[in-house]
Design a protein around this motif. Structure first.
Motif, mmCIF file in Angstrom:
data_model
loop_
_atom_site.group_PDB
_atom_site.id
_atom_site.type_symbol
_atom_site.label_atom_id
_atom_site.label_comp_id
_atom_site.label_asym_id
_atom_site.label_seq_id
_atom_site.Cartn_x
_atom_site.Cartn_y
_atom_site.Cartn_z
ATOM 1 N N LEU A 94 32.910 50.605 26.296
ATOM 2 C CA LEU A 94 31.263 52.065 26.274
ATOM 3 C C LEU A 94 31.507 52.492 27.746
ATOM 4 O O LEU A 94 30.722 53.522 27.880
ATOM 5 C CB LEU A 94 30.078 51.807 25.594
ATOM 6 N N ALA A 95 31.618 51.901 28.697
ATOM 7 C CA ALA A 95 31.277 51.586 30.217
ATOM 8 C C ALA A 95 32.744 52.663 30.500
ATOM 9 O O ALA A 95 32.220 53.507 31.128
ATOM 10 C CB ALA A 95 31.385 50.743 31.007
ATOM 11 N N GLU A 96 33.816 52.288 30.035
ATOM 12 C CA GLU A 96 34.755 52.967 30.377
ATOM 13 C C GLU A 96 34.797 54.983 29.646
ATOM 14 O O GLU A 96 35.409 56.209 30.735
ATOM 15 C CB GLU A 96 36.240 52.727 29.849
ATOM 16 N N ILE A 139 40.419 45.097 36.869
ATOM 17 C CA ILE A 139 40.005 46.195 37.656
ATOM 18 C C ILE A 139 40.560 47.040 36.074
ATOM 19 O O ILE A 139 41.596 47.866 35.839
ATOM 20 C CB ILE A 139 41.144 46.995 38.886
ATOM 21 N N SER A 140 39.580 48.556 35.498
ATOM 22 C CA SER A 140 39.627 49.135 34.852
ATOM 23 C C SER A 140 40.554 50.441 34.967
ATOM 24 O O SER A 140 40.953 50.655 36.581
ATOM 25 C CB SER A 140 38.506 49.940 34.509
ATOM 26 N N PRO A 141 41.223 50.401 33.859
ATOM 27 C CA PRO A 141 42.145 51.720 34.211
ATOM 28 C C PRO A 141 42.118 52.949 35.166
ATOM 29 O O PRO A 141 42.125 54.359 35.707
ATOM 30 C CB PRO A 141 42.803 52.295 33.141
ATOM 31 N N LYS A 142 40.603 53.139 34.427
ATOM 32 C CA LYS A 142 40.112 54.491 34.845
ATOM 33 C C LYS A 142 39.489 54.588 36.755
ATOM 34 O O LYS A 142 39.458 55.308 36.869
ATOM 35 C CB LYS A 142 38.283 54.465 34.139
ATOM 36 N N GLN A 143 39.319 53.138 37.132
ATOM 37 C CA GLN A 143 38.560 53.527 38.783
ATOM 38 C C GLN A 143 39.775 53.858 38.936
ATOM 39 O O GLN A 143 39.717 54.091 40.196
ATOM 40 C CB GLN A 143 38.724 51.540 38.409
#
Length: 693
Positions: free
Chosen positions: A495-497, A534-538
């Protein structure tokens, strides 16, 4: 139009000159200032000095006492309706003379439909015969200035046409004499479908209302034309209707322009399908109609999203994408019958309304038909293009009384269809609504959780396979909801992503871990490297590396104690930007670990290119040792060692798994066999324990 305006201006000049001879006065009343502005002729009719500016009450005082109440009633009704009026009454001048006048008014409204100004004419009709002869003749001459404006007047007692301007011929094809000599009557040329509304408007004239309406007529040559008619009734002193004056204008071209503008306003310029505005209007009408119907006719709303359209747009360009949308629209129309509705909502999103459905099988059959139809290849500009669609379906019920409600249901079902792998349909269920409401509240609270300090970090040790000592640890973010307690990362991380909060969470986690390492250092606790997911979105942020460097400088943490855990998708999607940024961090001593290795692309090129320090074997291989995955696990470990990389096995839970991994030479182990994720205080105890097995 300019010629008509010029003619009107000439007409105004004529009136200003001729009112001296025809006893026609022009006036303007300002409601805000309570002031009348009169032409010279009105002052003469009322027998007043031209310099006087009168208020409303002062003008009312001139009206004969026997006519005053009737005038005020007519005036006030007109104000309430926001319409003009026409009335005959007597006035008593200061010199004692009594005059009979006829006043015709119109009103100007503000944005709130409140009357702010009233304009009109007042005519001295004391000598009625003179008025009829002179004024009507002048009106006829004035109307002849306009090729497309017809003016005619009818005596309601005899139904005789008192006069009819030549302009009527250009509108109807019939000469003015045809109407005056009753060879043709006006109602006979009114278009059949408009005849009821026409007579309905005529009834209002008998009530003293000024009528302005548009309708269609049939020209002498058979052509259907639109006209605008303004009718003004005149009454005698007893209140009897004695005359109707009409101004008729040909507005056919104006109607065509309006129809064209209406079409453009309600249709998509690219596909010519109805647009969102049209769709919303139709859906609202359908909901209201269904609510009024005793049988509550059921209907369905479908939301469609084209899977993979963005890829086509990015690869072949917007021109090809537009042509593809046109072809998609054509196929959708073939799948949906004409009495239903297909609309383009924007981009690659479409919606469908299915009317009068008897059961759920019908919308399902249409959804299957659409999915099958769109699976066939599209041939555009020499390219063979493939695209699929995800469909959400919502069925109306007796409680469906709002457009947004049923559309939201269909949209929720669409979301579930995309979540289920795309190229399928999903029908809305009540369970979905509960789940989406839960997601909504979760997202709402997620946005506030950082400010409320509801997040915290747990640490899980990674154990040296040979010695049993803690080699390093992994930082795992946790959320303690203020009402619901611990929320699983599997719920809030995706959800955060999706909503972008992941950027704040990642920065917070990185800073918190750096600060925690420093706290341990100050307490002389034995330090080990800590890895951070670390999220891929970062990595979509162009300055992500600089942000991490700044945090390490702010906290003074040793970069050699920091390890970033990334997934293979990061390397694939952000190859060039990631390579340059990761080099900055590796030069400082930060290590890179590749998470979930073996279930993705597992590209050896990327392992070498990005100088990965550690690979983590996915838990799937560890859990399936006995099911034949042991040889593959051994191969991954040997491969990593050949590339000078460390290997971590995650999800180790049994002694049997431990023995296999030790035998295969795995470097580090992580799992519940050694410890579940624990708080920073508990992790200190594990560090002090030295050996975990």
């Amino acid at each position: 139009m300019n010629k008509k305006n010029d003619a009107l201006n000439r007409w105004k000049k004529k009136i200003n000159h001729e009112h001296k001879f025809l006893d026609i006065g022009i006036w303007d009343y300002n409601f805000t200032k309570d002031e009348f502005y009169w032409s010279e002729k009105i002052y003469k009719i009322f027998g007043l000095n031209k310099k006087q500016v009168l208020t409303f009450n002062q003008v009312i005082d001139f009206i004969h006492p026997n006519n005053r109440d009737n005038y005020l009633i007519t005036h006030n009704e007109a104000l309430n309706k926001g319409k003009g009026y026409s009335i005959n009454y007597r006035i008593l001048r200061k010199d004692g003379k009594e005059r009979i006048v006829s006043t015709t008014t119109d009103v100007l409204l503000d944005q709130n439909n409140q009357v702010v100004r009233m304009i009109g004419t007042t005519i001295d009709i004391t000598n009625q015969s003179y008025f009829n002869q002179q004024v009507l003749q002048r009106a006829k001459e004035i109307s002849d200035l306009f090729l497309k404006v017809g003016i005619w007047s009818m005596d309601t007692n005899s139904n005789n046409i008192l006069f009819c301007s030549n302009g009527i011929e250009s509108i109807t094809g019939y000469a003015s004499l045809d109407f005056q000599e009753k060879r043709i009557v006006w109602k006979s040329i009114v278009y059949q479908e408009d005849i009821i509304n026409y007579f309905s408007s005529m009834k209002k004239l008998k009530l003293g209302e000024k009528v302005k309406h548009s309708y269609r007529i049939v020209h002498k040559n058979g052509e259907v034309k639109w006209v605008m008619e303004e009718s003004i009734p005149s009454f005698d002193l007893k209140g009897n209707l004695i005359r109707i004056d009409r101004i008729v204008t040909d507005i056919t071209e104006q109607k065509k322009s309006e129809d064209k503008m209406a079409y453009l306003a309600h249709h998509d310029f690219l596909t010519n399908l109805p647009n969102r505005r049209f769709f919303d209007k139709e859906l609202n009408l359908l909901i209201k109609s269904s609510a009024r119907s005793s049988s509550h006719e059921r209907f369905a709303v479908m939301c469609l999203d084209m899977d993979g359209f963005k890829r086509v747009n990015d690869t072949f360009g917007h021109l090809t994408g537009d042509k593809l949308l046109i072809e998609i629209s054509s196929r959708l129309k073939q799948c949906v019958s004409h009495h239903n509705l297909v609309a383009r909502m924007g981009g690659d999103e479409f919606s469908v309304i299915l009317r009068n459905i008897s059961n759920i099988d019908y919308p399902i059959s249409i959804a299957k038909k659409i999915i099958s139809c769109l699976e066939e290849p599209f041939f555009i500009e020499g390219y063979e293009l493939y695209i699929t669609t995800s469909i959400g379906i919502a069925i109306s019920n007796n409680k469906c009384n709002e457009m947004n409600h049923i559309f939201k249901k269909a949209d929720n079902a669409l979301y579930r269809a995309k979540e289920a792998g795309k190229n399928n349909y999903q029908i809305y269920t009540y369970t979905m609504e509960k789940e989406f409401f839960k997601l909504y509240t979760l997202e709402r609270d997620l946005r506030k959780a950082l400010k409320k300090n509801e997040f915290f970090i747990h640490f899980q040790p990674k154990v040296n396979t040979k010695t049993g000592q803690i080699h390093s640890g992994e930082a795992l973010i946790r959320w303690r909801h203020h009402k619901n307690g611990i929320v699983s990362p599997k719920e809030f991380i995706p959800l955060a992503e999706e909503n972008g909060i992941i950027f704040q969470l990642t920065d917070w986690t990185f800073r918190t871990v750096c600060e925690q390492i420093n706290k341990w250092k100050q307490k002389n606790i034995p330090l080990v490297p800590i890895s951070i997911n670390i999220s891929p979105k970062q990595f979509l942020k162009h300055d992500w590396a600089e942000t991490f460097v700044q945090i390490m400088e702010d906290t003074g943490v040793d970069p050699f104690l920091i390890e970033l855990e990334i997934t293979e998708s990061v390397l694939i999607r952000n190859e060039e930007s990631f390579a340059s940024s990761i080099k900055i961090l590796k030069n400082l001593g930060v290590r890179i670990s590749l998470d979930d290795f073996g279930i993705g692309y597992s590209s050896l090129i990327y392992l070498k290119k990005f100088q990965i320090d550690t690979i983590k074997i996915d838990q799937y291989f560890i859990n399936n040792f006995l099911a034949g995955e042991a040889p593959l696990t051994k191969y991954i470990i040997n491969l990593a060692h050949d590339l000078k990389m460390n290997v971590v096995a995650e999800g180790v839970e049994t002694e049997e798994q431990l023995q296999y991994l030790r035998q295969y030479g795995c470097d580090q182990l992580q799992g519940y066999l050694f410890s579940q994720p624990v708080s920073a205080e508990q992790f200190i105890k594990l560090l002090e324990k030295v050996y975990l097995y």
